[in-house]
Design an enzyme around this catalytic site. Structure first.
Site, PDB file in Angstrom:
ATOM      1  N   ASP A  38      62.258  58.885  47.550  1.00  0.00           N
ATOM      2  CA  ASP A  38      61.276  59.110  46.486  1.00  0.00           C
ATOM      3  C   ASP A  38      59.960  58.509  46.971  1.00  0.00           C
ATOM      4  O   ASP A  38      59.721  58.451  48.177  1.00  0.00           O
ATOM      5  CB  ASP A  38      61.757  58.487  45.176  1.00  0.00           C
TER       6      ASP A  38
ATOM      7  N   HIS B   2      58.314  60.950  48.719  1.00  0.00           N
ATOM      8  CA  HIS B   2      57.558  61.876  47.874  1.00  0.00           C
ATOM      9  C   HIS B   2      56.053  61.640  47.974  1.00  0.00           C
ATOM     10  O   HIS B   2      55.263  62.496  47.628  1.00  0.00           O
ATOM     11  CB  HIS B   2      58.010  61.763  46.416  1.00  0.00           C
TER      12      HIS B   2
END
Length: 551
Positions: free
Chosen positions: A297, A331
């Site tokens: 993430d 991300h």
């Protein structure tokens, strides 16, 4: 009064309270960076072997490790040594004045026995929530560290769900054969029936009025812990260690002061849901340097609480230096938000490399968050193979637009309106991305006063500015596959494009859209190279594109 003038009048009156309190300059600069106080420890050393820990990977050494840490702290502090070995353990609680030092080839491996992790009050994305106790935690400590060359492994795979599409065929087969249960469609693996039920029923873990952590016992397996959580601690050092395989976020300093994270590696599988590398939340005076991140993430993420709860806490993440870091999967390489309701300011990011992240510099929020993010400075950032945008601002995080694509454009400003302003990015190089720069603010609160200078962006598309104000580009080279348009402007004003280079075969340089697109100046740029200099749509007027000092 025209519709446009009425709208602008409403917006400017709504912005007035924010403008009155704006800090136009930061107390820091590139020659005067924020300072961070380092912890200091006595040289006295206690080894966990002396308290009965065993490096066999089988014996649960929780009590021995915690006893060594407590004894060291009670004697005035020092070093608790973790020698080479595979040390199976349950939750470890750090204490003041203790440096937990992992020798090379030492691995703290956290047990898969979830009964060892008590249900406790924690936070989830900035709000009070029931969580399983973190593998490593500390509250209200001073002078605390984890150092060395060892590994901290959270055994996160036993905690996480995973979708079939995220694994290879052989990995999926192995996962299914390991136990757990499948979603009814057979496409998602859950660690247990309890996890599946909580997930599919979308049950909340938040501690609302009258709720206690014990009230969530029937969904305990769903309440994944962060690997390391330090809350309200002062003079913290994390150095040299690898933190990996976390059930959720890897490193979560919360409301800490004087925090240093140096030469640390954070590593989570690409499929790790909420597998962030570092979430620096409501911290003051921090340094992140020389770190390597490869996670599932956001990589290095700045947060400060969520919505009303974050605004009431009122603790911005501030006075930080982030330098000499390398990010692989993630991300975003450097991220602010979306839980930034307490604000963020005075953060300097430089000499960082992002290799294959989804986005590069990523700023995200949404109506309802509130908070002010300002005085963020980034330079000497080098990116390669970015999957989406190199530089990204979006105030519509996780908002599903109507099917007709129309956005809610009510000019309303209140305590829940996020404010992103007063930033400078320079010497940014990107080789490969879907878009070079994407900025999307709110009609009632545009992204404002951002300078981007000396950029070289090799991307599919160039620049898109939507509801932005006071954005300045200088000495920017846009090497794009799509040249219609190179630069899109939608309801944005007070823009400057100075010394812009672009594909000489560009079919369209500017697409100007919306009646709020005004005061757009282009200078020191050869606009004649493009087949079409500009087109104007949706009420945009040609007179609002000002060409001056044209080559």
């Amino acid at each position: 009064m025209t519709t446009t003038h009425r709208f602008l009048s409403l917006v400017f009156s709504a912005l007035a309270p924010f403008a009155a309190t704006a800090q136009t300059t930061s107390p820091y600069s590139w020659t005067n960076l924020p300072k961070v106080t380092q912890p200091a420890f006595r040289k006295d050393t206690i080894t966990i072997l002396a308290h009965g820990a065993k490096p066999d990977g089988v014996t649960l050494s929780t009590k021995a490790i915690n006893a060594a840490i407590l004894a060291c702290s009670q004697k005035g502090g020092g070093v608790v040594l973790v020698p080479a070995g595979l040390w199976m353990t349950g939750p470890i609680e750090l204490k003041s004045n203790v440096n937990l030092h992992l020798k090379k080839a030492a691995t703290l491996l956290f047990t898969t026995d979830k009964s060892q992790y008590a249900l406790v009050e924690g936070t989830y994305e900035g709000k009070r929530a029931a969580r399983n106790q973190s593998p490593i935690s500390g509250v209200n400590l001073e002078n605390v560290a984890i150092t060395g060359q060892g590994i901290v492994d959270g055994n996160g795979d036993v905690w996480r769900a995973v979708h079939k599409s995220q694994l290879t065929e052989s990995q999926w087969k192995e996962k299914v054969e390991s136990g757990g249960v499948l979603k009814d469609d057979g496409k998602t693996w859950y660690p247990s029936e309890q996890f599946k039920r909580a997930s599919t029923e979308n049950r909340s873990m938040l501690l609302t009025a009258g709720k206690q952590p014990q009230d969530f016992a029937d969904m305990k397996d769903f309440l994944r812990p962060n690997l390391l959580v330090l809350t309200s601690c002062k003079k913290v050092l994390l150095e040299g260690v690898t933190f990996q395989n976390s059930p959720a976020w890897c490193l979560h300093p919360l409301m800490c002061q004087d925090l240093t994270i140096r030469n640390v590696t954070t590593k989570n599988p690409e499929y790790a849901h909420n597998g962030d590398g570092m979430d620096i939340e409501s911290c003051k005076n921090f340094l992140i340097e020389g770190c390597t991140l490869d996670v599932g993430d956001d990589a290095i993420c700045i947060k400060s609480g969520k919505d009303e709860e974050g605004r009431k806490r009122g603790m911005p993440t501030e006075n930080g230096v982030i330098r000499n870091n390398t990010v692989y999967n993630g991300h975003g390489g450097f991220v602010v938000g979306s839980e930034m309701s307490g604000g963020a300011r005075n953060i300097f990011v430089y000499n960082c490399t992002f290799m294959g992240t989804d986005k590069g510099l990523r700023f995200k929020s949404v109506r309802g968050r509130g908070g002010v993010v300002e005085h963020i400075y980034a330079k000497d950032i080098y990116m390669k193979n970015i999957a989406q945008e190199a530089i990204f601002f979006d105030m519509y995080y996780f908002v599903k637009f109507a099917t007709d694509g129309e956005r809610d454009e009510r000019p309303v400003v209140n305590e829940g309106t996020p404010v992103f302003r007063n930033m400078r990015f320079e010497n940014i190089v990107c080789s490969g991305a879907t878009k070079g720069v994407f900025v999307r603010g709110l009609p009632e609160m545009p992204i404002s006063n951002i300078t981007m200078e000396k950029l070289v962006l090799q991307t599919d598309k160039g620049v898109e500015l939507i509801d932005a104000s006071g954005i300045r580009f200088k000495q920017v080279q846009l090497i794009t596959k799509s040249t219609k348009p190179v630069i899109l402007v939608d309801n944005s004003n007070n823009l400057t494009f100075d010394s812009i280079q672009y594909d000489p075969q560009a079919s369209l340089l500017f697409s100007i859209n919306g009646e709020r697109s005004q005061a757009i100046e282009v200078k020191n740029t050869d606009v004649a190279k493009a087949q079409t200099k500009a087109e104007f749509n949706k009420g945009a007027l040609e007179k609002n594109l000002i060409l001056s000092s044209i080559k």
